[in-house]
Design an enzyme around this catalytic site. Structure first.
Site, PDB file in Angstrom:
ATOM      1  CD  GLU A   1      -3.019  -1.109   2.221  1.00 16.94           C
ATOM      2  OE1 GLU A   1      -2.817  -0.385   3.207  1.00 16.94           O
ATOM      3  OE2 GLU A   1      -4.030  -1.822   2.091  1.00 16.94           O
TER       4      GLU A   1
ATOM      5  CD  GLU B   1      -3.880  -6.316   2.467  1.00 19.78           C
ATOM      6  OE1 GLU B   1      -4.730  -5.697   3.146  1.00 19.78           O
ATOM      7  OE2 GLU B   1      -2.666  -6.059   2.490  1.00 19.78           O
TER       8      GLU B   1
END
Ligand code: BGP
Length: 490
Positions: free
Chosen positions: A192, A386
């Protein structure tokens, strides 16, 4: 009637984790302290939607160095994967996983980040894990840095705010790429990349009380250094990895909707979306987009670039994009809205969506939209690395967790991935977040559970650590075995 879902034969199925949320053994095997080892579970502040507790200050680091920082450091013990990985991998294999996303704890390999030689004990640990996975036919997907770095780099340089972190990262990347080149085909550089807008400590190891620069400038400066480090790791991967191996960049994708068709609201949504697209724009295209440069200028952010940087970015573009997807975000044109970009939880409530117990809007269709938009924009494969539902739960009288809500959540998201594939999007695979209960990234809670596998441990690290199968375990096994066909019949 739902059409039969067609997931390609090559589609990878599995689960995703991060070293600092599962391994534990924070001071074993020659590992150095990690930035995540200072994250604390805070029972006083965890009971809300905006309950992130992962910022750390320089004052706290000093207290930790003096042995005076008190608290519940749940990421230090994780779920003891370090000692129990064989049992856990056997359970993943029982579900039929063909892939497993994990990260390498950088300070296990270079305890301070600054050593000339890597720590052999750390390298050998990941050899054992990869061998175990491969023996079960499970391909590892490895994130080089998932919300952690050697704490010494924070102490000495204030983390990624400094260019000084780039060389240690490149050395680390080259070490692990070389060591595992024959065991790992799927790589991601940073988890991220856009996290720095939410927490510069978690994302970049930066202590805000050790800099005079404004937080937005700090976030983008640290990101710039991570972009460079990521591009250098990609370049190294091209030199080191065999043909067929791929390396990607990863973002937390949040689909942004305008609250009304008012053009100013649509424009606002576009601008917020650009704060998300910014990361893959740089990682896939190898250059800064004009809107970002304009934003830095208009907001008075002074981001330092070196002359060589453009070439480094251009030489290190990625093969694919990894996304985490948990929610969408609703916005409108109003004073201050721009400052709120990057928040995990939007200020406006979307009346069409329900919320999780932690206030995260549930929006499976948003995932299909996101996949289409990313594909349209970049034309590179996308890996959903995810997605999942955090919930408080306890075994019923029969000792089993009946998590139909998780089955519903995952099924709806997988159906939308199937739809995106039928739309023509190249989706490489799906790794559900937290296939086994683990420590929450945001709150350091154990009670925010995501797993198909329950772990008997509470927020304070008490419990037997016994693993047991939830209802979702058998459900996911059937989904994988039928390559998604069972989703239509649930
Ligand atoms: C992502 C992170 C993960 C993970 C997940 C769920 O942003 O990459 O590390 O934990 O979110 O978040 P949380 O653990 O805060 O519920």
């Amino acid at each position: 009637m739902t059409a039969r879902l067609e997931f390609p034969e090559t589609f990878l199925w599995g689960g995703a984790t991060a070293a600092n949320q599962i391994e534990g053994a924070y001071d074993e095997g020659g590992k150095g302290l990690s930035t995540s080892d200072l994250a604390r579970y805070r029972p006083d502040v965890v009971n809300g939607a905006d309950n992130f507790t992962f910022e750390v200050t320089g004052a706290e680091l000093d207290a930790a160095d003096a042995g005076e920082l008190e608290g519940i450091f749940a990421k230090r013990w994780g779920i003891d994967f370090y000692h129990r990985y064989r049992e856990d991998i056997a359970l993943f294999a029982e579900m039929g996983f063909t892939t497993f996303r994990m990260s390498i704890a950088w300070p296990r390999i270079y305890p301070t980040g600054l050593e000339d030689e890597p720590n052999e004990e750390g390298l050998a640990f990941y050899d054992r894990v990869f061998d175990e996975l491969l023996a079960h036919g499970i391909q590892p997907v490895v994130t080089m840095s998932h919300y952690e770095m050697p704490l010494e780099l924070t102490r000495r340089f204030n983390g990624w705010l400094s260019r000084e972190c780039i060389a240690p990262f490149e050395k680390f990347a080259r070490t692990v790429l070389t060591r595992y080149r024959d065991k790992v085909r799927y790589w991601l550089t940073f988890n991220e990349l856009n996290m720095n807008l939410t927490s510069v400590y978690t994302g970049a190891g930066v202590l805000m009380d050790r800099t005079d620069r404004p937080v937005r400038e700090v976030a983008y400066q640290a990101t710039h250094h991570q972009f460079l480090a990521s591009a250098l790791a990609v370049k190294a991967a091209r030199e080191i990895l065999p043909a067929g191996a791929v390396i990607g960049a990863m973002i937390n994708r949040i689909e942004v909707y305008p609250a009304t068709p008012k053009p100013a609201d649509v424009l606002q949504a576009m601008r917020e979306d650009q704060t998300n697209f910014f990361y893959p724009d740089v990682a896939v295209r190898g250059r800064y987009p004009g809107y970002a440069l304009r934003y830095f200028h208009d907001a008075g952010l002074n981001i330092e670039f070196a002359e060589t940087d453009q070439q480094i970015l251009a030489d290190g573009t990625v093969d694919y994009i990894g996304i985490s997807y948990y929610m969408s975000h609703l916005t409108e044109d109003r004073p201050g809205a721009q400052d709120e970009t990057g928040l995990l939880v939007g200020a406006l409530k979307n009346p069409h969506l329900t919320l999780t117990q932690w206030g995260w809007p549930v929006d499976p269709v948003g995932l299909r939209i996101s996949l289409n938009r990313l594909w349209d924009r970049y034309q590179v494969p996308i890996f959903v690395v995810e997605n999942g539902l955090g919930a408080e739960e306890a075994p019923g009288p029969d000792g089993i967790i009946h998590d139909q809500y998780r089955i519903d959540y995952l099924r709806e998201h997988l159906i939308q991935i199937g739809e995106a594939i039928r739309d023509g999007v190249d989706v490489m695979g799906y790794t559900a977040w937290g296939p086994i209960d683990l420590i929450s990234c945001g709150t350091s809670q154990m009670s925010k559970r995501y797993g198909f596998i329950h772990v008997d441990q509470d927020n304070y690290g008490q419990g037997t650590l016994r693993r047991s199968r939830k209802d979702s375990f058998g459900w996911y096994r059937d989904v994988i075995a039928s390559r998604g066909a069972s989703l239509a019949g649930d």
